[in-house]
Design an enzyme around this catalytic site. Structure first.
Site, PDB file in Angstrom:
ATOM      1  N   ARG A  30       0.842  -1.207   0.000  1.00  0.00           N
ATOM      2  CA  ARG A  30       0.000   0.000   0.000  1.00  0.00           C
ATOM      3  C   ARG A  30       0.872   1.251   0.000  1.00  0.00           C
ATOM      4  NH1 ARG A  30      -5.297  -0.007   0.526  1.00  0.00           N
ATOM      5  NH2 ARG A  30      -6.473  -1.811   1.294  1.00  0.00           N
ATOM      6  N   ARG A  31       1.964   1.227   0.800  1.00  0.00           N
ATOM      7  CA  ARG A  31       2.868   2.385   0.839  1.00  0.00           C
ATOM      8  C   ARG A  31       3.609   2.551  -0.490  1.00  0.00           C
ATOM      9  NH1 ARG A  31       5.332   1.240   6.786  1.00  0.00           N
ATOM     10  NH2 ARG A  31       3.392   1.612   7.931  1.00  0.00           N
ATOM     11  N   ARG A  51      -4.650  -9.607  -3.522  1.00  0.00           N
ATOM     12  CA  ARG A  51      -5.477 -10.802  -3.735  1.00  0.00           C
ATOM     13  C   ARG A  51      -4.829 -12.037  -3.106  1.00  0.00           C
ATOM     14  NH1 ARG A  51     -10.263 -11.032  -3.755  1.00  0.00           N
ATOM     15  NH2 ARG A  51     -10.065 -13.130  -4.535  1.00  0.00           N
ATOM     16  N   ALA A  52      -3.501 -12.098  -3.141  1.00  0.00           N
ATOM     17  CA  ALA A  52      -2.795 -13.240  -2.526  1.00  0.00           C
ATOM     18  C   ALA A  52      -3.116 -13.289  -1.039  1.00  0.00           C
ATOM     19  CB  ALA A  52      -1.288 -13.115  -2.742  1.00  0.00           C
ATOM     20  N   VAL A  54      -5.736 -11.874   0.503  1.00  0.00           N
ATOM     21  CA  VAL A  54      -7.159 -12.178   0.691  1.00  0.00           C
ATOM     22  C   VAL A  54      -7.402 -13.679   0.546  1.00  0.00           C
ATOM     23  CG1 VAL A  54      -9.469 -11.914  -0.317  1.00  0.00           C
ATOM     24  CG2 VAL A  54      -8.015  -9.910   0.008  1.00  0.00           C
ATOM     25  N   ASN A  55      -6.794 -14.288  -0.471  1.00  0.00           N
ATOM     26  CA  ASN A  55      -6.995 -15.715  -0.704  1.00  0.00           C
ATOM     27  C   ASN A  55      -6.454 -16.550   0.466  1.00  0.00           C
ATOM     28  OD1 ASN A  55      -6.109 -18.478  -1.817  1.00  0.00           O
ATOM     29  ND2 ASN A  55      -7.555 -17.737  -3.354  1.00  0.00           N
ATOM     30  N   TYR A  59      -8.711 -18.934   3.109  1.00  0.00           N
ATOM     31  CA  TYR A  59      -8.480 -20.362   3.302  1.00  0.00           C
ATOM     32  C   TYR A  59      -7.985 -20.719   4.696  1.00  0.00           C
ATOM     33  CZ  TYR A  59      -9.693 -21.755  -1.348  1.00  0.00           C
ATOM     34  OH  TYR A  59     -10.411 -22.017  -2.480  1.00  0.00           O
ATOM     35  N   PHE A  94       2.091 -17.191  -2.045  1.00  0.00           N
ATOM     36  CA  PHE A  94       2.132 -15.741  -1.862  1.00  0.00           C
ATOM     37  C   PHE A  94       3.275 -15.115  -2.668  1.00  0.00           C
ATOM     38  CE2 PHE A  94       2.937 -11.700   0.154  1.00  0.00           C
ATOM     39  CZ  PHE A  94       1.656 -11.228   0.428  1.00  0.00           C
ATOM     40  N   TYR A  97       2.591 -15.510  -6.496  1.00  0.00           N
ATOM     41  CA  TYR A  97       1.523 -14.611  -6.960  1.00  0.00           C
ATOM     42  C   TYR A  97       2.045 -13.176  -7.031  1.00  0.00           C
ATOM     43  CZ  TYR A  97      -3.551 -13.691  -7.591  1.00  0.00           C
ATOM     44  OH  TYR A  97      -4.788 -13.381  -8.075  1.00  0.00           O
ATOM     45  N   ARG A 104       1.278 -18.242  -9.181  1.00  0.00           N
ATOM     46  CA  ARG A 104       0.509 -18.762  -8.044  1.00  0.00           C
ATOM     47  C   ARG A 104       0.006 -20.175  -8.308  1.00  0.00           C
ATOM     48  NH1 ARG A 104      -3.516 -17.397 -11.178  1.00  0.00           N
ATOM     49  NH2 ARG A 104      -5.620 -18.123 -10.704  1.00  0.00           N
TER      50      ARG A 104
END
Lengths: 145, 145, 145
Positions: A30-31, A51-52, A54-55, A59, A94, A97, A104
């Site tokens: 994010r930074r 997304r990595a 979040v996934n 799980y 991770f 991806y 991934r």
């Protein structure tokens, strides 16, 4: 009694540490790419890391929900080994991806395979317990004949 | 001891299998609509399937977190029946949402109702245990009078 | 045996009630800002509430996964107190994030700190159990000398 679950608890807490690591990676991303919350869209490089994470988060409860029955109803040590391999495969997922969407894929199949093994171990152990309790059938003794 | 949790473990592992089914549906939808990861936006048909899976994943740990206390502190069989109904309602939610956004509503209320029942069973059972242990009050015996 | 987990179960069920409250806030926000599912994008006011709920949901299984080992392997009462503080910090996080993106920061550090404490308690308790079981080393007795 705690020695019947201490390996499962150890793998679970290691899994939490791994999730903490993934969350920190998203904060750094994010930074780097200047994507402030609540925004989640950005360049593909950012979205892949996001997304990595979040996934992996999605799980994590599924993993814990098969790790414990596999360890309790089948074999704690075997379940813990599968659990450690799963956490390693998640790390590869991770980092793969992060590099590219196709990176991934291989670890994803590895992850999925380990979840299926844990489902298999859980299923076999629980079925044995149910058959023994409700039907009086001891499958292990049956195989001895 | 394992027979006090084998129905809960069985319902939990069935829940994992259901989540695996939902995940596969998203993978198929990604192929059908050509939405490659990390992308998550697309036509409403895709977004409904994607959101249905996300919602089910989000609620899975919440479901497990009330299923087990309800089974341990109230009644394993009753909790397991509520759990099976919940998994069935989740299936209806997923297939309903896949067809239309309004198709998710009826099973959503069904799902929520089952979560509230499990919260009620858990709460009653835990409260009984806390009162008995800290106040020495046996509510069940009290009702016998 | 249930009295060894009833405080953990109570905190877990309270956590589920808090998640239910957050979910209702998102439903109200969807109505206020006219964002119908499956849409998740909208004005920043909506996106902050939505992201706050997603973040709390994502961390709920992680919280439960350290609360229980900390309570089982270290001390149930201490773990439950940390758990209650965590749920309070999550409430502050949600209401802070609702007001502004920066309003989430202070409670976020508070949350993270409590997760780290629970990781520490779990880790210490599990390590003690592993050392005692596999090496025969009783750390508590060692410190008595």
């Amino acid at each position: 009694m705690l020695e019947q679950i201490h390996l499962l608890a150890a793998v679970t807490v290691l899994g939490v540490l791994e999730q903490a690591y993934f969350s920190l990676q998203v904060i750094y991303a994010r930074r780097t790419y200047g994507i402030s919350p609540p925004k989640v869209a950005g360049p593909p490089e950012f979205e892949r890391i996001f997304r990595a994470q979040v996934n992996c988060s999605e799980y994590f409860p599924i993993f814990v929900a098969v790790l414990w029955p596999a360890g309790l109803f089948f074999h704690q040590g075997l379940a813990a080994v599968c659990g450690l391999l799963y956490l390693y495969a998640r790390y590869l997922y991770f980092t793969g991806y992060k590099k590219s969407a196709s990176g991934r894929l291989t670890p994803m199949y590895f992850n999925a395979g380990l979840i299926w093994i844990l489902i298999g171990l859980s299923g076999a152990g629980i079925l044995h317990s149910l058959l023994f309790h409700y039907v009086g059938l001891n499958v292990l003794r049956l195989m001895d004949l």
